[in-house]
Design a protein around this motif. Structure first.
Motif, PDB file in Angstrom:
ATOM      1  N   LEU A  35      -7.404  -4.693  10.244  1.00  0.00           N
ATOM      2  CA  LEU A  35      -7.104  -5.779   9.313  1.00  0.00           C
ATOM      3  C   LEU A  35      -7.911  -5.501   8.061  1.00  0.00           C
ATOM      4  O   LEU A  35      -9.122  -5.245   8.138  1.00  0.00           O
ATOM      5  N   LYS A  36      -7.246  -5.529   6.918  1.00  0.00           N
ATOM      6  CA  LYS A  36      -7.961  -5.203   5.682  1.00  0.00           C
ATOM      7  C   LYS A  36      -7.938  -6.390   4.750  1.00  0.00           C
ATOM      8  O   LYS A  36      -6.947  -7.115   4.648  1.00  0.00           O
ATOM      9  N   CYS A  37      -9.051  -6.543   4.065  1.00  0.00           N
ATOM     10  CA  CYS A  37      -9.145  -7.615   3.077  1.00  0.00           C
ATOM     11  C   CYS A  37      -9.022  -6.991   1.697  1.00  0.00           C
ATOM     12  O   CYS A  37      -9.782  -6.084   1.354  1.00  0.00           O
ATOM     13  N   PRO A  38      -8.057  -7.429   0.893  1.00  0.00           N
ATOM     14  CA  PRO A  38      -7.839  -6.791  -0.407  1.00  0.00           C
ATOM     15  C   PRO A  38      -8.925  -7.126  -1.436  1.00  0.00           C
ATOM     16  O   PRO A  38      -9.077  -6.407  -2.421  1.00  0.00           O
ATOM     17  N   CYS A  39      -9.667  -8.198  -1.211  1.00  0.00           N
ATOM     18  CA  CYS A  39     -10.608  -8.639  -2.256  1.00  0.00           C
ATOM     19  C   CYS A  39     -11.773  -7.682  -2.475  1.00  0.00           C
ATOM     20  O   CYS A  39     -12.035  -7.263  -3.594  1.00  0.00           O
ATOM     21  N   HIS A  40     -12.489  -7.333  -1.392  1.00  0.00           N
ATOM     22  CA  HIS A  40     -13.637  -6.431  -1.560  1.00  0.00           C
ATOM     23  C   HIS A  40     -13.619  -5.340  -0.490  1.00  0.00           C
ATOM     24  O   HIS A  40     -14.654  -4.852  -0.062  1.00  0.00           O
ATOM     25  N   ASN A  41     -12.407  -5.029  -0.026  1.00  0.00           N
ATOM     26  CA  ASN A  41     -12.221  -3.952   0.951  1.00  0.00           C
ATOM     27  C   ASN A  41     -12.954  -4.161   2.279  1.00  0.00           C
ATOM     28  O   ASN A  41     -13.502  -3.212   2.841  1.00  0.00           O
ATOM     29  N   GLY A  42     -12.973  -5.371   2.763  1.00  0.00           N
ATOM     30  CA  GLY A  42     -13.513  -5.621   4.104  1.00  0.00           C
ATOM     31  C   GLY A  42     -12.520  -5.087   5.131  1.00  0.00           C
ATOM     32  O   GLY A  42     -11.306  -5.170   4.931  1.00  0.00           O
ATOM     33  N   VAL A  43     -13.030  -4.484   6.212  1.00  0.00           N
ATOM     34  CA  VAL A  43     -12.146  -3.928   7.246  1.00  0.00           C
ATOM     35  C   VAL A  43     -12.557  -4.481   8.610  1.00  0.00           C
ATOM     36  O   VAL A  43     -13.746  -4.505   8.946  1.00  0.00           O
ATOM     37  N   PHE A  44     -11.583  -4.952   9.376  1.00  0.00           N
ATOM     38  CA  PHE A  44     -11.834  -5.487  10.720  1.00  0.00           C
ATOM     39  C   PHE A  44     -11.001  -4.720  11.733  1.00  0.00           C
ATOM     40  O   PHE A  44      -9.885  -4.281  11.422  1.00  0.00           O
ATOM     41  N   ASP A  45     -11.533  -4.616  12.943  1.00  0.00           N
ATOM     42  CA  ASP A  45     -10.794  -3.986  14.027  1.00  0.00           C
ATOM     43  C   ASP A  45      -9.735  -4.975  14.523  1.00  0.00           C
ATOM     44  O   ASP A  45     -10.076  -6.111  14.875  1.00  0.00           O
ATOM     45  N   ALA A  46      -8.486  -4.553  14.555  1.00  0.00           N
ATOM     46  CA  ALA A  46      -7.424  -5.488  14.943  1.00  0.00           C
ATOM     47  C   ALA A  46      -7.528  -5.875  16.419  1.00  0.00           C
ATOM     48  O   ALA A  46      -7.137  -6.970  16.811  1.00  0.00           O
ATOM     49  N   ALA A  47      -8.087  -5.006  17.264  1.00  0.00           N
ATOM     50  CA  ALA A  47      -8.145  -5.309  18.697  1.00  0.00           C
ATOM     51  C   ALA A  47      -9.244  -6.316  19.030  1.00  0.00           C
ATOM     52  O   ALA A  47      -9.107  -7.113  19.955  1.00  0.00           O
ATOM     53  N   THR A  48     -10.353  -6.292  18.265  1.00  0.00           N
ATOM     54  CA  THR A  48     -11.482  -7.166  18.616  1.00  0.00           C
ATOM     55  C   THR A  48     -11.857  -8.144  17.509  1.00  0.00           C
ATOM     56  O   THR A  48     -12.566  -9.129  17.758  1.00  0.00           O
ATOM     57  N   GLY A  49     -11.465  -7.872  16.286  1.00  0.00           N
ATOM     58  CA  GLY A  49     -11.842  -8.729  15.162  1.00  0.00           C
ATOM     59  C   GLY A  49     -13.194  -8.348  14.586  1.00  0.00           C
ATOM     60  O   GLY A  49     -13.662  -8.963  13.629  1.00  0.00           O
ATOM     61  N   ALA A  50     -13.834  -7.298  15.167  1.00  0.00           N
ATOM     62  CA  ALA A  50     -15.170  -6.900  14.706  1.00  0.00           C
ATOM     63  C   ALA A  50     -15.110  -6.270  13.309  1.00  0.00           C
ATOM     64  O   ALA A  50     -14.096  -5.682  12.935  1.00  0.00           O
ATOM     65  N   VAL A  51     -16.207  -6.381  12.586  1.00  0.00           N
ATOM     66  CA  VAL A  51     -16.271  -5.807  11.238  1.00  0.00           C
ATOM     67  C   VAL A  51     -16.448  -4.293  11.342  1.00  0.00           C
ATOM     68  O   VAL A  51     -17.312  -3.805  12.064  1.00  0.00           O
ATOM     69  N   LEU A  52     -15.600  -3.547  10.625  1.00  0.00           N
ATOM     70  CA  LEU A  52     -15.724  -2.090  10.629  1.00  0.00           C
ATOM     71  C   LEU A  52     -16.291  -1.580   9.309  1.00  0.00           C
ATOM     72  O   LEU A  52     -16.820  -0.479   9.232  1.00  0.00           O
ATOM     73  N   GLY A  53     -16.170  -2.387   8.268  1.00  0.00           N
ATOM     74  CA  GLY A  53     -16.700  -1.941   6.983  1.00  0.00           C
ATOM     75  C   GLY A  53     -16.563  -3.019   5.932  1.00  0.00           C
ATOM     76  O   GLY A  53     -15.898  -4.031   6.145  1.00  0.00           O
ATOM     77  N   GLY A  54     -17.225  -2.769   4.799  1.00  0.00           N
ATOM     78  CA  GLY A  54     -17.140  -3.721   3.693  1.00  0.00           C
ATOM     79  C   GLY A  54     -18.181  -4.818   3.793  1.00  0.00           C
ATOM     80  O   GLY A  54     -19.021  -4.799   4.688  1.00  0.00           O
ATOM     81  N   PRO A  55     -18.110  -5.783   2.884  1.00  0.00           N
ATOM     82  CA  PRO A  55     -19.160  -6.799   2.822  1.00  0.00           C
ATOM     83  C   PRO A  55     -19.187  -7.857   3.938  1.00  0.00           C
ATOM     84  O   PRO A  55     -20.233  -8.463   4.130  1.00  0.00           O
ATOM     85  N   PRO A  56     -18.082  -8.127   4.681  1.00  0.00           N
ATOM     86  CA  PRO A  56     -18.190  -9.196   5.680  1.00  0.00           C
ATOM     87  C   PRO A  56     -19.280  -8.914   6.719  1.00  0.00           C
ATOM     88  O   PRO A  56     -19.499  -7.764   7.096  1.00  0.00           O
TER      89      PRO A  56
END
Ligand code: FES
Lengths: 163, 82
Positions: free
Chosen positions: A118-139
């Motif tokens: 799952l990607k966030c277009p605002c500041h390039n936050g990236v989440f794992d779609a299977a778990t919802g965990a943060v993979l990168g970016g500011p979140p």
């Protein structure tokens, strides 16, 4: 002449020690007041906890199993019309659902089929779609997960995990 | 040679006492602010397991602060209960 006590000292006979003492005493009293405010503030989260426990989440149909092929996502609103959420049929066949609001600054996140992220277009936050965990970016926090049940032909939302 | 004035000595003592009390209150307040951020982080992550423990700890810190305040108020009475 120079040995004489200056007039201002006679007029304002305040010692530096006394002055420091009074200002520190008042400051300490103020700190105790702030301490009371901090304790009250912590109480707010306790009230919220019990309010959240009382509020039962509705069971809602969010999609038909036939309408979502693997690698696709569907947007819906849960638990109220003002809470955007996303249901994902993962590439591996499982279903997951999250609140669609990025945990950084609340932009809506989008599903990317190629990477199962799952990607966030605002500041390039990236989440794992299977778990919802943060993979990168500011979140800093994972996406809140929506509990679902997959029936024979329908998918139901049951509540929000951790609440 | 300056002579030590007993009133000045007493003022110095009070200043030291209030400084120590202020430091203790500050440390407890910092702990409370840390607890508050913990509870807030949990709340934003839609969890609430720490809400009650952080609240109780924070109230504990506040009660200690109130107890210290009692000593602060006693400084001006010229006596501190033991
Ligand atoms: S709002 Fe999503 S990364 Fe900033």
């Amino acid at each position: 002449m120079s040995d004489k006590t200056p007039t201002w000292k006679t007029d304002f006979p305040i010692e530096a020690t006394t002055d420091n003492y009074v200002s520190r005493r008042e400051f300490t009293r103020f700190l105790v007041l702030v301490s009371g405010a901090a304790a009250t503030g912590s109480g707010y989260f306790v009230i919220e906890k019990f309010a959240a426990n009382r509020e039962a989440y509705p069971t809602a149909v969010v999609a038909l199993t036939s309408e979502l092929a693997p690698g696709h996502a569907k947007l819906f609103n849960y638990p109220t019309e003002n809470d955007p959420a996303i249901l994902i049929h993962l590439n591996n066949g499982g279903y997951v659902a999250y609140r669609q609001r990025c945990t950084h600054l609340s932009c809506p996140v989008n599903y990317r089929q190629d990477s199962d992220q799952l990607k966030c277009p605002c500041h390039n936050g990236v989440f794992d779609a299977a778990t919802g965990a943060v993979l990168g970016g500011p979140p800093r926090r994972p996406l809140p997960r929506i509990m679902i049940r997959v029936g024979q032909d329908r998918i139901y939302a049951l509540g929000i995990q951790g609440s | 040679m300056r002579r030590i004035n007993p009133i000045h000595a007493r003022q110095e003592q009070k200043l030291q006492a209030i400084s120590a009390l202020m430091l203790m209150v500050m440390v407890l307040l910092l702990i409370q602010l840390w607890l508050l951020t913990l509870a807030q982080q949990e709340y934003l992550a839609e969890k609430s397991t720490l809400a009650v423990p952080t609240f109780l700890a924070s109230v504990g810190c506040f009660l200690i602060n109130l107890w210290l305040l009692h000593y602060v108020n006693n400084l001006d009475k010229g006596e501190t209960k033991k």
